[in-house]
Design an enzyme around this catalytic site. Structure first.
Site, PDB file in Angstrom:
ATOM      1  N   SER A 109      -8.166  10.727  10.921  1.00 23.30           N
ATOM      2  CA  SER A 109      -7.663   9.638  10.075  1.00 23.30           C
ATOM      3  C   SER A 109      -6.328  10.007   9.449  1.00 23.30           C
ATOM      4  O   SER A 109      -5.407   9.188   9.421  1.00 23.30           O
ATOM      5  CB  SER A 109      -8.680   9.254   9.003  1.00 23.30           C
ATOM      6  N   LEU A 110      -6.190  11.255   8.965  1.00 17.59           N
ATOM      7  CA  LEU A 110      -4.875  11.664   8.467  1.00 17.59           C
ATOM      8  C   LEU A 110      -3.860  11.598   9.606  1.00 17.59           C
ATOM      9  O   LEU A 110      -2.705  11.232   9.409  1.00 17.59           O
ATOM     10  CB  LEU A 110      -4.930  13.084   7.886  1.00 17.59           C
ATOM     11  N   THR A 136     -16.402  18.087   2.671  1.00 19.13           N
ATOM     12  CA  THR A 136     -15.703  18.024   3.953  1.00 19.13           C
ATOM     13  C   THR A 136     -16.504  18.634   5.110  1.00 19.13           C
ATOM     14  O   THR A 136     -17.259  19.586   4.943  1.00 19.13           O
ATOM     15  CB  THR A 136     -14.341  18.728   3.866  1.00 19.13           C
ATOM     16  N   GLU A 137     -16.267  18.036   6.289  1.00 18.34           N
ATOM     17  CA  GLU A 137     -16.791  18.590   7.532  1.00 18.34           C
ATOM     18  C   GLU A 137     -16.278  20.015   7.741  1.00 18.34           C
ATOM     19  O   GLU A 137     -16.870  20.806   8.468  1.00 18.34           O
ATOM     20  CB  GLU A 137     -16.300  17.690   8.677  1.00 18.34           C
ATOM     21  N   HIS A 188     -20.549   9.294   6.519  1.00 21.79           N
ATOM     22  CA  HIS A 188     -20.260  10.722   6.611  1.00 21.79           C
ATOM     23  C   HIS A 188     -21.549  11.477   6.331  1.00 21.79           C
ATOM     24  O   HIS A 188     -22.254  11.160   5.381  1.00 21.79           O
ATOM     25  CB  HIS A 188     -19.180  11.102   5.595  1.00 21.79           C
ATOM     26  N   GLN A 190     -18.270   4.069   9.075  1.00 21.48           N
ATOM     27  CA  GLN A 190     -18.767   5.433   9.293  1.00 21.48           C
ATOM     28  C   GLN A 190     -19.518   5.953   8.075  1.00 21.48           C
ATOM     29  O   GLN A 190     -19.017   5.904   6.958  1.00 21.48           O
ATOM     30  CB  GLN A 190     -17.598   6.375   9.583  1.00 21.48           C
ATOM     31  N   PHE A 241     -13.645  21.477  13.740  1.00 25.94           N
ATOM     32  CA  PHE A 241     -14.158  20.237  13.187  1.00 25.94           C
ATOM     33  C   PHE A 241     -15.097  19.600  14.198  1.00 25.94           C
ATOM     34  O   PHE A 241     -15.116  19.990  15.371  1.00 25.94           O
ATOM     35  CB  PHE A 241     -12.983  19.292  12.874  1.00 25.94           C
ATOM     36  N   ARG A 300     -19.828  12.699  13.845  1.00 27.40           N
ATOM     37  CA  ARG A 300     -20.415  12.309  12.560  1.00 27.40           C
ATOM     38  C   ARG A 300     -21.569  11.329  12.711  1.00 27.40           C
ATOM     39  O   ARG A 300     -22.557  11.416  11.987  1.00 27.40           O
ATOM     40  CB  ARG A 300     -19.335  11.698  11.665  1.00 27.40           C
ATOM     41  N   GLY A 309       0.826  -1.209   0.000  1.00 23.83           N
ATOM     42  CA  GLY A 309       0.000   0.000   0.000  1.00 23.83           C
ATOM     43  C   GLY A 309       0.853   1.248   0.000  1.00 23.83           C
ATOM     44  O   GLY A 309       1.861   1.325   0.707  1.00 23.83           O
ATOM     45  N   HIS A 324     -18.266   6.134   4.370  1.00 20.38           N
ATOM     46  CA  HIS A 324     -17.064   6.952   4.235  1.00 20.38           C
ATOM     47  C   HIS A 324     -15.806   6.302   4.796  1.00 20.38           C
ATOM     48  O   HIS A 324     -14.729   6.429   4.233  1.00 20.38           O
ATOM     49  CB  HIS A 324     -17.303   8.283   4.947  1.00 20.38           C
ATOM     50  N   GLY A 349      -0.455   4.531   0.364  1.00 19.48           N
ATOM     51  CA  GLY A 349      -1.143   5.709   0.894  1.00 19.48           C
ATOM     52  C   GLY A 349      -0.262   6.403   1.927  1.00 19.48           C
ATOM     53  O   GLY A 349       0.925   6.108   2.054  1.00 19.48           O
ATOM     54  N   GLY A 350      -0.871   7.302   2.671  1.00 16.71           N
ATOM     55  CA  GLY A 350      -0.121   8.077   3.650  1.00 16.71           C
ATOM     56  C   GLY A 350       0.555   7.205   4.698  1.00 16.71           C
ATOM     57  O   GLY A 350       1.700   7.453   5.087  1.00 16.71           O
ATOM     58  N   LEU A 405     -17.296  13.355  -1.442  1.00 21.05           N
ATOM     59  CA  LEU A 405     -17.332  13.905  -0.095  1.00 21.05           C
ATOM     60  C   LEU A 405     -17.344  15.428  -0.102  1.00 21.05           C
ATOM     61  O   LEU A 405     -16.637  16.063  -0.867  1.00 21.05           O
ATOM     62  CB  LEU A 405     -16.065  13.424   0.634  1.00 21.05           C
ATOM     63  N   ARG A 452     -15.255   7.516  14.196  1.00 24.13           N
ATOM     64  CA  ARG A 452     -14.043   8.315  14.064  1.00 24.13           C
ATOM     65  C   ARG A 452     -14.368   9.801  14.039  1.00 24.13           C
ATOM     66  O   ARG A 452     -15.350  10.215  13.447  1.00 24.13           O
ATOM     67  CB  ARG A 452     -13.323   7.944  12.766  1.00 24.13           C
TER      68      ARG A 452
END
Lengths: 598, 236
Positions: free
Chosen positions: A409-410, A260-261, A248, A246, A125, A292, A20, A359, A22-23, A258, A404
């Site tokens: 998550s980031l 964003t919040e 969203h 979750q 947030f 959420r 993977g 989400h 991703g971040g 999405l 969450r």
């Protein structure tokens, strides 16, 4: 070194293989590559296509750049947000590490938005407070406009280019190589060239992201197919808390992208068909910035009460035009673009139609807060599987519990990407050599692919895309925001039936080069296992907690259910087990469960 | 009866075909606002499982599905069907080596990105806090950091078609400028040295296809102009 009895499998030797890009995977790779290890990232896409790129609103850290803040308050909000299913040692670890790790991202080059004094911009947030819920709304979410995930993913990719990480791009992971000592590598399929590769490694890290594509409508990319969780299930290990997906509150109605919040963080709010700002009724204090799960349930109830908008009365409106064009274009430019392109709405003038949309995958591969994969062995519920690690959305560490918080998550991916790097670095000092492998270890993976090529000879049996559509529809109809016993029981039966159908499925494409239908078939196998455990886990959990909301059991039951679900797939189907929540933090006092009010 | 969309799609299977061909498909208009990716997905999932293309986020931020659509480069996932002349001609990004159907080899494109050293370079010790950057300095990165590396601009550039082995192309140069502009980066001199080359930078002839092609509405030509001015000003 080739002792495998086939020439069709190419061998690779690395200290560490990360699945993977991703971040989480790239933060971890950076740590280990900079420490001098031979690190390989095996990824089914080109690295900048990973779904981290789509994260919008920001990353939480108690920097206190705007209003004073403390990691302990952040921890309280996260525990409360998790509906007391989060593991408090992991949550403490994450919230403590947040300020340092976010500043480090800035040092690495992330283009954070700035305050007048040159520090990182922080916005409001959902579910975030000061002074343990008593001090009003916190400003904790560090943002790069509304493209924070894009900025972080690209920065981490750049840093890995600098550090010399080996990328195996467009390689699909097929099977973990495990024995009684743990995990020693992975078999993979080179999508472009249609060849098999055996990656041997002293440590294998699963950073494969979420499984949002088990549902029909989702904010998730097509590639979010829970591949890591499925590999673990296939290796006979459990996955944790998969019933918690979750929803969203603000996906663009019917389509999914999405919103964003951060829109509500900047001052936007929700309206029902009567033009009422209904969140005031459901969350008198936090209003539109409640957690959420709370906001999504409120929207679902409004729609159920006939106060939804549109011809089918199935969505609500997100109003932000009052924020003014200048602020929208500066802080939320990507939202403006998405609303225009996908809802046909100019959000500087009109509200955006939104509805709760699948989400985020709170569940995943069980790990301790060192990111080591754990399983239950007798009385030991935290037994470590040697050489196997999981991070990010693929993992269930569990910092999110049953729900969450936005911006966490980031944070999770970089904090635990880093933590995993540290842990593996220490582990590599013990495990100096690649252990010898069973000579037939490559066979299972090859059989997994070849059976799909054989299926192209058949005319009978359903197509892969038909099976996937049925699975997604069943999950959407039976395991959405509100769940009930009868509907779920029917859902479990149907999912089991469709899982059997998958065994008969066939594909059209017999070409070995860049066969994306094969990739979709393998992804569907991965999704199907996770759909089955999601369905079974949800039916069994007779309470409402976080994202798992039941009409027939409307309350949280801490006596019976403050525990994690562990699910495996055995010969006779899904097997459920449970383990206690780690309620003891690393250093501070535990936050005991109490009623959640926003 | 739903309205029918006609597509003509570039096909090439290297195992079977001597040369590529265009295949026609008919797809129902599924909803208003339908995107080209929805049509490709419909073909793959309902008609012909062998059609091959890349896709990921489906909302224009990952850059997977850059294609040549009726002769213009763009992302399939954000290109509305309505307004496209039919049959819609869908081809891979121009001038690229085709692996199969609409999938092209992106290795050289990403290698050129790596060549500009797209990471923050700084000799100063890390401060305890973030590196400070004024909102004005941060604003100067707008219009370049948003690049999604889809390749639509670079593969639309005639100069890159001819000299792509040595000319870095608009996408890499946009990113080169992003680091030159970043107030936190301290390697501006080395970056400019690297670019001062008849091919790497100066093959740009301001044709401006890149600006037209960019699905994120960024302007690589302007960024290249900025690098040129920087190079000029350090000479005088």
């Amino acid at each position: 070194m080739t002792y495998l009895s086939t020439d069709n499998v190419e061998n690779h030797f690395h200290d560490v293989v990360i699945i993977g890009s991703g971040g989480a995977g790239m933060r971890c790779a950076l740590q280990l590559a900079d420490a001098g290890h031979r690190v390989a990232i095996v990824t089914k896409v080109l690295p900048t296509r990973s779904h981290t790129v789509a994260a919008q609103g920001g990353i939480n850290a108690s920097l206190g750049n705007v209003l004073s803040d403390h990691w302990h308050w952040h921890m309280y909000d996260t525990v409360k947000g998790s509906d007391y299913l989060g593991d408090q040692d992991a949550i403490e670890y994450m919230c403590r590490a947040a300020p340092r790790i976010v500043r480090e991202l800035e040092h690495q080059g992330v283009t954070f938005s700035r305050l007048e004094n040159g520090t990182i911009y922080q916005r409001a947030f959902g579910g975030q407070s000061r002074e343990f819920g008593e001090g009003g709304q916190a400003l904790r979410t560090c943002a790069a406009a509304d493209r924070t995930g894009h900025a972080i993913l690209h920065t981490l990719y750049q840093q890995n280019l600098r550090a010399g990480t080996h990328f195996y791009q467009e390689f699909f992971a097929l099977d973990l190589i495990t024995d009684q000592d743990g995990c020693h590598g992975v078999m993979a399929w080179d999508i472009a060239n249609g060849t098999y590769h055996l990656f041997q490694a002293k440590a294998v890290i699963l950073a494969t992201g979420g499984a949002g594509r088990v549902f029909k409508t989702t904010t998730n990319a097509h590639i979010c197919t829970g591949d890591g969780g499925a590999l673990v299930l296939d290796a006979g290990l459990p996955v944790e808390d998969m019933e918690f997906f979750q929803f969203h509150p603000t996906g663009i109605a019917d389509i999914g992208p999405l919103i964003t919040e951060g829109v509500r963080g900047e001052g936007g709010y929700l309206l029902n068909a009567e033009g009422e700002r209904f969140m005031e009724r459901y969350a008198p204090t936090a209003k539109d910035l409640a957690s959420r799960d709370v906001v999504s349930r409120a929207i679902a109830l409004e729609i159920r009460a006939g106060r939804g908008c549109g011809p089918n009365k199935d969505y609500v409106l997100l109003k932000l035009d009052h924020l003014g064009e200048e602020l929208i274009m500066k802080r939320l430019p990507n939202i403006h673009e998405l609303a225009l392109r996908f809802a046909g709405v100019d959000c500087t003038k009109e509200p955006i139609p939104v509805q709760p949309t699948m989400h985020y995958t709170m569940g995943g591969i069980p790990t301790n807060y060192h990111t080591e994969v754990v399983y239950t062995d007798g009385d030991d519920t935290e037994k470590v599987c040697g050489g196997l690690y999981a991070i990010g959305e693929a993992a269930c560490v569990s910092v999110h519990g049953a729900n969450r918080l936005g911006g966490n998550s980031l944070l999770e991916i970089v904090v635990f990407g880093h933590a995993c790097g540290e842990r593996v670095n220490a582990f590599l000092k013990q495990r100096r050599y690649h252990p010898p492998l069973d000579k037939d270890c490559w066979k299972k993976a090859v059989a997994r692919v070849e059976k799909w090529f054989h299926s192209t000879d058949r005319e009978d049996g359903p197509r892969v895309s038909d099976v996937r559509k049925r699975m997604q529809t069943i999950m959407q109809d039976h395991f959405s925001v509100y769940r009930t016993e009868d509907v779920m029981r029917e859902g479990v039966e149907q999912i089991e039936a469709v899982a059997k159908e998958l065994k008969q499925a066939r594909m059209d494409d017999a070409c070995r080069l860049f066969n994306t239908e094969l990739v979709e078939a393998l992804e569907l196998e991965n999704l199907m296992g996770l759909a089955r455990v999601t369905a079974a886990g949800a039916l069994a959990r007779t309470e409402s907690r976080g994202a798992h909301a039941r009409d027939d059991y409307p309350d949280r039951d801490d006596q019976l259910w403050q525990k994690h679900t562990l699910a495996k797939i055995g010969e006779s189907g899904v097997e459920l087990d449970y383990k206690p929540v780690r309620t003891q933090p690393m250093t501070v006092a535990s936050f005991p469960p109490k009623k959640r009010v926003y | 009866m739903a309205e029918i969309i006609k597509l003509s799609v570039f096909r090439f299977d290297p195992e079977k075909d001597d040369k590529p061909f265009m295949q026609t498909y008919e797809v129902p208009l599924l909803k208003s606002g339908m995107k080209l990716l929805d049509a490709l997905n419909y073909i793959k999932w309902e008609i012909d499982g062998t059609l091959t293309y890349r896709r990921s986020c489906g909302e224009g931020v990952c850059g997977s599905d850059g294609l040549n659509i009726n002769g213009v480069n763009g992302l399939a996932c954000i290109t509305p069907i309505e307004g496209l002349k039919q049959p819609i001609h869908v081809r891979p990004l121009p001038s690229m080596h085709v692996i199969r159907d609409l999938v092209v080899d992106m290795d050289h494109f990403f290698d050129q990105y790596r060549q500009i050293k797209p990471w923050l370079q700084s000799e100063s010790p890390m401060p305890e806090h973030e590196r400070l950057q004024s909102p004005e300095d941060r604003e100067r990165l707008d219009g370049s950091y948003e690049c999604i590396l889809c390749g639509c601009c670079t593969t639309s550039c005639p100069s890159w078609w001819w000299n792509g082995d040595r000319f870095l192309g608009p996408a890499a140069l946009l990113q080169a400028n992003r680091w030159i502009v970043d107030s936190r980066d301290e390697a501006t001199g080395e970056r400019l040295d690297q670019l001062e080359d008849a091919f790497r930078l100066y093959r740009c002839h301001q044709i401006m296809n890149c600006m037209e092609a960019c699905p994120k509405e960024l302007n690589p030509t302007a960024a290249i102009g900025h690098i040129r001015r920087k190079l000029l000003s350090r000479k005088s």
